[in-house]
Design an enzyme around this catalytic site. Sequence first.
Site, PDB file in Angstrom:
ATOM      1  CB  CYS A  13       3.647  -1.429  -3.012  1.00 46.16           C
ATOM      2  SG  CYS A  13       3.369  -0.275  -1.648  1.00 46.16           S
ATOM      3  CG  ASN A  16       1.406   4.897  -1.288  1.00 38.86           C
ATOM      4  OD1 ASN A  16       0.898   5.990  -1.124  1.00 38.86           O
ATOM      5  ND2 ASN A  16       2.567   4.759  -1.871  1.00 38.86           N
ATOM      6  CB  CYS A  18       6.359  -0.888   3.070  1.00 33.82           C
ATOM      7  SG  CYS A  18       5.608  -1.247   4.649  1.00 33.82           S
ATOM      8  NE  ARG A  19       5.785  -4.196  -1.372  1.00 34.90           N
ATOM      9  CZ  ARG A  19       5.065  -5.102  -2.036  1.00 34.90           C
ATOM     10  NH1 ARG A  19       5.668  -6.004  -2.786  1.00 34.90           N
ATOM     11  NH2 ARG A  19       3.748  -5.092  -1.958  1.00 34.90           N
ATOM     12  CB  SER A  20       5.008   2.209  -3.724  1.00 36.17           C
ATOM     13  OG  SER A  20       4.016   2.467  -2.783  1.00 36.17           O
ATOM     14  CG  ASP A 129       4.413  -6.266   1.851  1.00 37.85           C
ATOM     15  OD1 ASP A 129       4.990  -5.462   2.618  1.00 37.85           O
ATOM     16  OD2 ASP A 129       3.181  -6.315   1.702  1.00 37.85           O
TER      17      ASP A 129
END
Length: 161
Positions: A13, A16, A18-20, A129
């Site tokens: 993402c 690095n 939150c999402r990934s 995001d």
Amino acid sequence: MMGVMTYRVCVVCMGNICRSPMAEVVLRKTLEDRGLGDRVTVESAGTGGWHAGDPMDERALRILAQHGYDGSVHRARQFTRDWFDRYDLVLAMDRDNVATLRRLTSEEVEVELFRSFDPAAPEGAEVPDPYYGGLEGFEEVLALVEAAAEGVAKHIADEIG
């Protein structure tokens, strides 16, 4: 397991945090549950380096913990050009990150959208995001990641036989 190669996955993402990393933790657990944990490594990174070395966003950690996952050891890293050789599969959270990853190299590289492995997701679906929102955004990310993780695990199982 002499002679058995490890399949390597990187989820990417922007920052690095939150999402990934949420996807990394969920995918790792999904692979372990399928008995593939010893044959597949899952890592994550960001296309930007401004959070390098930072832990996962506290909201992401909280949501993961509420659902039985542990993201406490995560530290943000930035994906660099030479990393393409390290991974068998690079998964991006959104089209912007796909484009950024492809700009890192002059070679033709395969980068897939994470949600492309969710059979219920529309073509081109992204993981939004949640950084500038509240906890509900992190809950949504977890649900989307969990929905796609089974498909990613099936793809990997088919790849490694």
